[in-house]
Design an enzyme around this catalytic site. Structure first.
Site, PDB file in Angstrom:
ATOM      1  CG  HIS A 265      -1.852   1.129   1.333  1.00 30.19           C
ATOM      2  ND1 HIS A 265      -3.142   1.070   0.900  1.00 30.19           N
ATOM      3  CD2 HIS A 265      -1.681   2.387   1.808  1.00 30.19           C
ATOM      4  CE1 HIS A 265      -3.736   2.242   1.108  1.00 30.19           C
ATOM      5  NE2 HIS A 265      -2.865   3.062   1.663  1.00 30.19           N
ATOM      6  CD  GLU A 266       1.562   3.558   3.728  1.00 28.68           C
ATOM      7  OE1 GLU A 266       1.753   4.660   3.165  1.00 28.68           O
ATOM      8  OE2 GLU A 266       0.509   3.312   4.367  1.00 28.68           O
ATOM      9  CG  HIS A 269       0.138   6.153  -0.630  1.00 33.86           C
ATOM     10  ND1 HIS A 269      -0.872   6.902  -1.175  1.00 33.86           N
ATOM     11  CD2 HIS A 269      -0.421   5.454   0.399  1.00 33.86           C
ATOM     12  CE1 HIS A 269      -2.008   6.673  -0.492  1.00 33.86           C
ATOM     13  NE2 HIS A 269      -1.763   5.785   0.452  1.00 33.86           N
ATOM     14  CD  GLU A 295      -5.847   5.415   0.384  1.00 34.11           C
ATOM     15  OE1 GLU A 295      -4.991   6.313   0.557  1.00 34.11           O
ATOM     16  OE2 GLU A 295      -5.824   4.366   1.025  1.00 34.11           O
TER      17      GLU A 295
HETATM   18 ZN    ZN Z   1      -3.186   5.165   1.902  1.00 32.15          ZN
END
Ligand code: ZN
Length: 501
Positions: A265-266, A269, A295
C-alpha cells in the site's frame, strides 16, 4: 521563462522548503524521536508552519502571484507554468480566507482533542469525547462559512482533500454503489462457500516478513535509491522530493497480511511521488493531486495486484520457501482465498475489499449530517450503531469498536473519509484502462514483469503531480467520470470465483 515567473517560482520554492522541513521533523517524530521530545517538536513544527503560512498570505507573495498570472496568461493553459500558477492560486485563496485566529484555535483544539479521544477510546466512553467533538464540528462549520456561498456546507471540507469534488457528486456515486455492495456482501455471507484464513494467523518471523516485503516492492518499482522503509506505529508515506520518498510499515508477528499489504500500500503511494516530474519540484505541483488519487495508487498495488491470482502465481513459491513450516503445504488456491476472505466487521482498518466502502459511506452520511446540523453530536453513537446494522448487519459491542475507533475526527479531519472510497473506485477505473492498453498485463505480472505497468502509470498519472485536478486527470486517462461500475465489476468477478456464487 519571464523574470516575474522566475521570481514567483523562487518564492514558491522557499515556502515549499519550509513545508518540507516541517515534514522531515514529522517523519523523525514518527520514526526516531524519543517520546520526551514531543512538546519541543510541536513548537518547532508550529514555527515552521507559521513562517510558511505567513509568507503565503503576504502582500509580497500576493503581488508576485498576480504578476505571474499575467505572464502565464498568454501560455497554453495546460502548460506546467500556467497550471502551477493556477494551483498556487487555489492554495493562496484558501490560505487568505481562513483567519489566523481560527487556525490557532483549531490547532489548539485538535491537539487537546487527540489526547481526549485517546482516553475516551481507552475507556470506551463516547460521552467523554462528545464535548470536544462538538467544538470541532462547530469549528469546521465556521471553516465552511469562510467559503460561502457553497452548494453544500460540506463542500469546503471535501474540497480541501479532493480539489473540485462536490458533496452532491459523492452522494450520487455512493447511492449507486451502496445497494450493490450491500447485496454482494449479503450474497457472500448467506450462500458463499466458506473461506478459512487460519493459516494466516500463525507465528511469522518479523525479519522474514520485512525482507519479503522489501524484495517485492523493489521489484515492482519502488526505488530504494530514492527511498527507504522504517517501522512506525501508524504506517504512512512521506515525500520530501521525488528523489527522497520514504515509507513506513508495521509488522504483526502473528498475522501475515499486516506487514506485506501495508508495504504494498505505502509503496503504491511512494511510487506516485517518486514518479512526479522533477521539473515540478519545489512548486505546488510537486505532489500527488489529491488524497483520492493517491489512494487509487496505493489500493491498486495493495489490492488489484497484491491480492490477485497472477501476482501470487509469481510470488507464492518464494513466500512458501520463507515460511515453509507455516504454509509449505498450503495450496496456492487456499492461500489466495484466505487473503481475500470477506467478513463484515466493526473495524474499518481491518475491512476487506467487499465491505470497506460501506464503512466509508457510513462515515460520510454521519459527517455530512453533523456539519449540516441534521444530527446532534450527542446522538452520534445511536446513529452510528443504526447504520452499522443497516449496512453490515452488525451491532457494535461498545463505543471503542464503534463510533470512537478512528482518529480522524479528533484531528478535525472532516471530509477526509470519502477519499478512501474514491481511491478504490478510481483504482478500478484505471485498471480497466490498463487492461485495455496492455491485454497481457496478467501474464506480465505472472512473470514478475512490472516495467510496462510502471511506465504506464508514470506517463498517465505520476509525472503530472498536482498539475491536473483529480477528476480532470481521471477523465483524461480513462475518458470517463468517476464511476462505481468498474469497481463493482471487479468485486463481482473476484468474489463469484472465490465464494462460488
Ligand atoms: Zn493510503
Amino acid at each position: 521563462m519571464g523574470e516575474k515567473l522566475k521570481q514567483f517560482r523562487e518564492l514558491c520554492g522557499e515556502i515549499h522548503d519550509l513545508k518540507i522541513a516541517a515534514a522531515v521533523l514529522h517523519w523523525d517524530q514518527q520514526v526516531n524521536m524519543p517520546p520526551g521530545g514531543a512538546p519541543a517538536r510541536a513548537q518547532q513544527v508550529a514555527t515552521l508552519n507559521q513562517l510558511g503560512h505567513g509568507m503565503l498570505i503576504s502582500e509580497k507573495f500576493g503581488a508576485a502571484l498576480e504578476a505571474a498570472g499575467e505572464e502565464v496568461a498568454s501560455l497554453d493553459p495546460d502548460s506546467d507554468d500556467a497550471r502551477m500558477v493556477k494551483r498556487t492560486l487555489r492554495d493562496y485563496k484558501i490560505a487568505v480566507k481562513v483567519p489566523n485566529e481560527w487556525v490557532r484555535e483549531f490547532g489548539l483544539t485538535t491537539t487537546l482533542a487527540f489526547q481526549n479521544w485517546h482516553e475516551a477510546r481507552a475507556a470506551s466512553s463516547f460521552k467523554d469525547f462528545a464535548e470536544m467533538l462538538e467544538k470541532i464540528v462547530n469549528l469546521r462549520r465556521q471553516y465552511s462559512e469562510f467559503f460561502a456561498p457553497y452548494d453544500h456546507v460540506y463542500d469546503p471540507q471535501l474540497d480541501f482533500f479532493e480539489p473540485g469534488m462536490k458533496t452532491a457528486e459523492v452522494k450520487a456515486v455512493f447511492e449507486k454503489l451502496r445497494p450493490q455492495q450491500v447485496a454482494l456482501v449479503h450474497d457472500i455471507v448467506e450462500r458463499g462457500k466458506p473461506v478459512d484464513d487460519a493459516i494466516l494467523h500463525q507465528k511469522f518471523s518479523e525479519k522474514k516478513q520485512w525482507d519479503f516485503g522489501e524484495e517485492v516492492v523493489a521489484k515492482i518499482g519502488y526505488d530504494f535509491e530514492r527511498g527507504r522503509q522504517d517501522k512506525a506505529a501508524h504506517p504512512f508515506t512521506i515525500s520530501f522530493h521525488p528523489h527522497d520518498v520514504r515509507i513506513t510499515t508495521r509488522v504483526n508477528p502473528q498475522f501475515l497480511p499486516t506487514a506485506f499489504f501495508g508495504t504494498m500500500h505505502e509503496a503504491g503511494h511512494a511510487m506516485y511521488e517518486q514518479g512526479v516530474d522533477v521539473s515540478l519540484a519545489r512548486t505546488a505541483l510537486a505532489e500527488g493531486t489529491s488524497y483520492g488519487v493517491h489512494e487509487s495508487q496505493s489500493r491498486l498495488f495493495e489490492n488489484l495486484i497484491g491480492r490477485s491470482k497472477p501476482f501470487w502465481k509469481a510470488y507464492y513459491p518464494k513466500l512458501q520457501k520463507a515460511f515453509s513450516k507455516q504454509i509449505g503445504s498450503v495450496s496456492l488456491d487456499d492461500f489466495y482465498r484466505a487473503i481475500n476472505k470477506v467478513e463484515p466487521s466493526y473495524i474499518r482498518v481491518e475491512a476487506d475489499e467487499a465491505t470497506y466502502n460501506l464503512h466509508i459511506m457510513l462515515r460520510f452520511d454521519l459527517e455530512t449530517a453533523l456539519i449540516k446540523g441534521d444530527l446532534a453530536v450527542v446522538d452520534l453513537p445511536d446513529a452510528w450503531n443504526q447504520k452499522i446494522e443497516e449496512y453490515l448487519g452488525l451491532e457494535p459491542p461498545d463505543d471503542a469498536n464503534g463510533v470512537l475507533q478512528d482518529v480522524h475526527w479528533s484531528g478535525g479531519y472532516l471530509g477526509y473519509f470519502p477519499t478512501y472510497s474514491l481511491g478504490n473506485l478510481m483504482a478500478s477505473q484505471l485498471w480497466e484502462k490498463i487492461e485495455e492498453d496492455m491485454p497481457d498485463i496478467d501474464a506480465q505480472i505472472e512473470k514478475k514483469k512490472f516495467g510496462d505497468l510502471l511506465a504506464w502509470l508514470r506517463e498517465n498519472v505520476h509525472r503530472h503531480g498536482a498539475k491536473f485536478y483529480p477528476q480532470e486527470l481521471l477523465k483524461r486517462v480513462t475518458g470517463s467520470e468517476l464511476d462505481p461500475e468498474p469497481y463493482m465489476r471487479y468485486l463481482r468477478r473476484k468474489y463469484s470465483e472465490i465464494y462460488a456464487l
